[in-house]
Each structure stands twice: as structure tokens, then as C-alpha cells.
Enzyme design. Structure first.
Site, PDB file in Angstrom:
ATOM      1  N   ASP A 269       0.812  -1.216   0.000  1.00  0.00           N
ATOM      2  CA  ASP A 269       0.000   0.000   0.000  1.00  0.00           C
ATOM      3  C   ASP A 269       0.855   1.280   0.000  1.00  0.00           C
ATOM      4  OD1 ASP A 269      -2.901   0.921   0.395  1.00  0.00           O
ATOM      5  OD2 ASP A 269      -1.830   2.011   1.964  1.00  0.00           O
TER       6      ASP A 269
ATOM      7  N   ILE B 248       2.855  -9.834   2.668  1.00  0.00           N
ATOM      8  CA  ILE B 248       2.428 -11.084   3.314  1.00  0.00           C
ATOM      9  C   ILE B 248       1.044 -10.903   3.931  1.00  0.00           C
ATOM     10  CG2 ILE B 248       4.765 -11.914   3.818  1.00  0.00           C
ATOM     11  CD1 ILE B 248       4.149 -11.142   6.817  1.00  0.00           C
ATOM     12  N   ASP B 249       0.632  -9.651   4.159  1.00  0.00           N
ATOM     13  CA  ASP B 249      -0.631  -9.406   4.874  1.00  0.00           C
ATOM     14  C   ASP B 249      -1.865  -9.697   4.018  1.00  0.00           C
ATOM     15  OD1 ASP B 249       1.065  -8.434   6.852  1.00  0.00           O
ATOM     16  OD2 ASP B 249       0.856  -6.359   6.194  1.00  0.00           O
TER      17      ASP B 249
ATOM     18  N   ARG C  39       8.230 -13.544   7.082  1.00  0.00           N
ATOM     19  CA  ARG C  39       8.637 -12.800   5.882  1.00  0.00           C
ATOM     20  C   ARG C  39       9.797 -13.465   5.155  1.00  0.00           C
ATOM     21  NH1 ARG C  39       7.983  -6.940   7.530  1.00  0.00           N
ATOM     22  NH2 ARG C  39      10.075  -6.621   6.722  1.00  0.00           N
TER      23      ARG C  39
ATOM     24  N   ARG D 217      -1.082 -27.430  28.037  1.00  0.00           N
ATOM     25  CA  ARG D 217      -0.989 -25.961  28.107  1.00  0.00           C
ATOM     26  C   ARG D 217      -1.868 -25.286  27.055  1.00  0.00           C
ATOM     27  NH1 ARG D 217       5.600 -25.670  28.490  1.00  0.00           N
ATOM     28  NH2 ARG D 217       5.733 -25.401  30.740  1.00  0.00           N
TER      29      ARG D 217
END
Ligand code: F6P
Length: 392
Positions: free
Chosen positions: A147, A170-171, A319, A206
Site C-alpha cells: 500500500d 504477506i498481509d 517474511r 498448556r
């Protein structure tokens, strides 16, 4: 790799003897061109594969020259940061992560932070970049970026630069493209991590919180959570209620599953609250650094349920590494298509991937708004159908 700035005049190159019928001169019915290429913003797997495709297509099909601009737009501001990219420079690049050109998410030429003595000021030095572009004799600049870089490209287009955009991140948060390259590799990395955390979570009974990247959208968390079989996924698009998160963990415990995997997007936020930041914006135009929500959620889970909880922050692992086959192919298709847009003279456009096809859109259509996960869309409903909770 040669680091010399290109100073040859365009005419010198144009008059250089070209062997008739040589491999480098096929299909060249539109005249010689010299094109620049840069990688801007955060790196991601597949950048090198795009560079390889751009160089190969430009040289093998058109006999053009390609100039690599180093470290994003900074390479147009600082002398000596450009060099020719030839076929030999892109050999072996397909599987290599990172970018051979280097990248940065600083150095926006329109809002450049200049420090003089003790004073810092934000100034517009975009004319310096325009001058370099002209001095290099470039006919077009291919900007591979997210962007931020594409917004800068758009401003250069308004100043008369012939820009072509290639979407990366990557988003996967860019509008106008179904997918960006790098995203699937990041999802694969996160999925493998979740697989590994499953076994240790189970052994120790856990709760394991995995914080993944994604900025203000939850695509990496959602897809890796689905692929890795998470029990709870927290994404920015669905603000979570920590009580609901704990209810899910208790319910699992009561039914005999003494462990839980919680995938948290770095931009996830509690209902009525905001994102967790590691560092505030340094300047108006800068970005805040997200991070820390995983620890926040883990502390609350432990306190409210008594279940021992650990946190893994995957960070920049997402990344790195070699791109998946999907990302290699998408990068290659984008690179080839970007050169095609230069050839057609369709400037100010960005290549994109829609319905399995490579198309192009005006860069304006791709920037400004994020492509968010639909909280009631098919992906989320699929996850909920198999019992994954979103804390709502
Ligand atoms: O936009 C890609 C991204 O990796 C985000 O997911 C993350 O928030 C950010 O960049 C991290 O940026 P930096 O490398 O500057 O820490």
C-alpha cells in the site's frame, strides 16, 4: 553484482549494434526501452521471483534494458544506487527469499525526514527522484510494493513518471487483487509452527498462544489457524471478548482436551479496545509497530482459567524463506504481466490476480482501503462450523 550507476545516454544504447535475429531482439515492434524496477516496503517471499520474471521478459522478448533501483525509492534519491540487471543477475533467484535490490519502508520522497543539526523537518524531495528517473533515461518504472509504495508510485505518476505497480505483501490486505505473493508462504510458515506447537501443548496440557503478523487484517491468522487446526482465532475484524475465549478453553478442558491453540493476529483487539503497539508512530506519515497482543491475551487466559499458557511470536520468520510454489508462480505471472503493461503503454496501472487470471487495475483502485476479512463471510463461517471460536 555490478553496483555502477547507469549514466549512459539513451541514444548511445539505441545506436549500439544489435545482432539481427539475436535472442534479445524478438517481438520488438515498439522500439527500444529502458525500464527501472524497485522493491519497496517490507520484504516478502517472491520479490526475487518477480525481479527474475521482469528481467527475463524484458530482455528475452523485447531486447530492453532493465535498471535495478536499490532500497526502494531511496535508490532514486542517492547517487550510485542503481545498476543494470542482466540475465546473469537473476540466475537462481526463483526460490530465494528477500530481494536482491534491498528494500525499506522509510524514505518516502514526498515526505522525506531531513535532519539538519538538531532540527528535523519533513520535506518534499520528489523532484530529485524525477531527475534521477530522467537522467537514467527510463521509459517506465515497475514498483513492486504494498500500500505505502504504491501510494508513492501514484504520486510519481501524477508528476509524469510512467509507473506500473506489482502488489506484494504477506498481509494480503490489498484491494483489487484476490491474492498478493508472499501471503501463502507466510501462511505456510505459520501453519508449520502451529503444527509443532500442537505436540508440545498436548504433552504439557498448556494453552499455546501464537501471535502472527498481518497488520490491520486477519488473513494470516485466519488461514493459518484453519490450516493448522487452531481452537481459537482472534482477528482485528472480530473484536474479542476474553471471557468467551476462556469459556472455549474451559469447555475443551471439560471435554477432555487439556490443551488449546490460540492464533492471534497482531492487529487483534478486545471488544471496545484498541490495538496493542510495540512502538508509536514516530511521525505523522510513519507507521506504528504492532505487537504484544499475544502476551496480553496469554496473561489474561492464565489468570482467568488457571491453565498454564505460553506465547510464541512468529514475527519476521513469516517474511523469510523460500516462496511456496503458488507464490513463485504468482510472482512470475505478475512480473511477466508488468512488462506487458509497459509494452502496451498502460501506465498508472497495477497487475492483479482475479478469478485465477492476471489482470490490471488503476493503482488508485488498489490503495487507501484495506481488504479485510468479512466477519460473516465463508471463511469465518467455515471455521465456526468446525468449532473454532473467534471470541465473540
Ligand atoms: O506489512 C508486512 C509486515 O510484516 C506486517 O505484517 C508487520 O506489521 C510489519 O510489516 C512489520 O514491519 P517491520 O519489518 O518494519 O517491523
Amino acid at each position: 553484482m555490478p553496483k555502477k550507476a547507469i549514466v549512459r545516454r539513451r541514444s548511445e544504447t539505441e545506436t549500439a549494434p544489435v545482432k539481427r535475429g539475436s535472442l534479445h531482439r524478438i517481438n520488438d515492434d515498439n522500439g527500444f526501452k529502458r525500464i527501472g524496477v524497485l522493491t519497496g516496503g517490507g520484504d516478502c517471499p517472491g520479490l526475487n521471483a518477480v525481479l527474475r520474471a521482469v528481467v527475463k521478459t524484458a530482455i528475452l522478448n523485447h531486447g530492453w534494458e532493465v535498471v535495478g533501483i536499490e532500497e526502494g525509492f531511496e535508490g532514486l534519491l542517492t547517487p550510485g544506487k542503481t545498476h543494470p540487471l542482466e540475465l546473469k543477475d537473476v540466475r537462481g533467484l526463483l526460490p530465494r527469499g528477500g530481494t536482491i535490490l534491498g528494500s525499506t519502508n522509510r524514505g518516502n520522497p514526498f515526505e522525506f525526514r531531513q535532519v539538519k543539526g538538531k532540527k528535523a523537518a519533513v520535506v518534499d524531495i520528489s523532484d530529485v527522484a524525477m531527475k534521477t528517473y530522467k537522467k537514467l533515461g527510463l521509459d517506465a518504472l515497475i514498483v513492486i510494493g504494498g500500500d505505502g509504495s504504491l501510494k508513492i508510485a501514484l504520486r510519481f505518476a501524477e508528476k509524469g513518471m510512467n509507473v506500473i505497480g506489482v502488489p506484494k505483501t504477506i498481509d494480503n490486505d490489498l484491494m483489487a487483487t484476490d491474492s498478493t505473493f508472499g501471503f501463502r508462504t507466510a501462511v505456510m510458515t505459520a501453519t508449520e509452527a502451529i503444527d509443532k506447537l500442537h505436540t508440545t501443548a498436548e504433552s504439557h496440557h498448556r494453552a499455546m498462544v501464537v501471535e502472527v503478523m498481518g497488520r490491520y487484517v486477519g488473513w494470516i491468522a485466519l488461514e493459518s489457524g484453519l490450516a493448522g487446526g487452531a481452537d481459537i482465532i482472534l482477528i482485528p475484524e472480530i473484536p474479542y471478548d476474553i471471557k468467551k475465549v476462556c469459556e472455549k478453553i474451559r469447555a475443551r478442558s471439560d471435554s477432555g482436551s487439556k490443551f488449546s491453540i490460540i492464533v492471534v493476529a497482531e492487529g487483534a483487539k478486545p471488544r471496545g479496545g484498541g490495538v496493542t503497539v510495540l512502538a508509536q508512530k514516530k511521525a505523522e506519515h510513519a507507521l506504528e509497530r504492532l505487537g504484544g497482543v499475544g502476551n496480553r491475551v496469554a496473561a489474561q487466559i492464565e489468570e482467568l482459567t488457571g491453565v498454564e499458557t505460553r506465547v510464541t511470536v512468529l514475527g519476521h520468520l513469516q517474511r523469510g524463506g523460500t516462496p511456496t510454489s503458488f507464490d513463485r508462480i504468482l510472482s512470475t505471472r505478475f512480473g511477466v504481466a508488468a512488462v506487458g503493461l509497459v509494452k502496451e503503454g498502460l501506465f498508472g496501472r497495477m497487475v492483479c490476480y482475479r478469478n485465477f487470471q492476471i489482470e490490471s487495475v488503476r493503482i488508485q483502485e488498489a490503495v487507501g482501503a484495506f481488504k479485510a476479512v468479512d466477519p460473516d463471510g465463508q471463511f469465518v463461517r467455515t471455521a465456526e462450523a468446525i468449532g473454532i471460536a473467534f471470541g465473540r
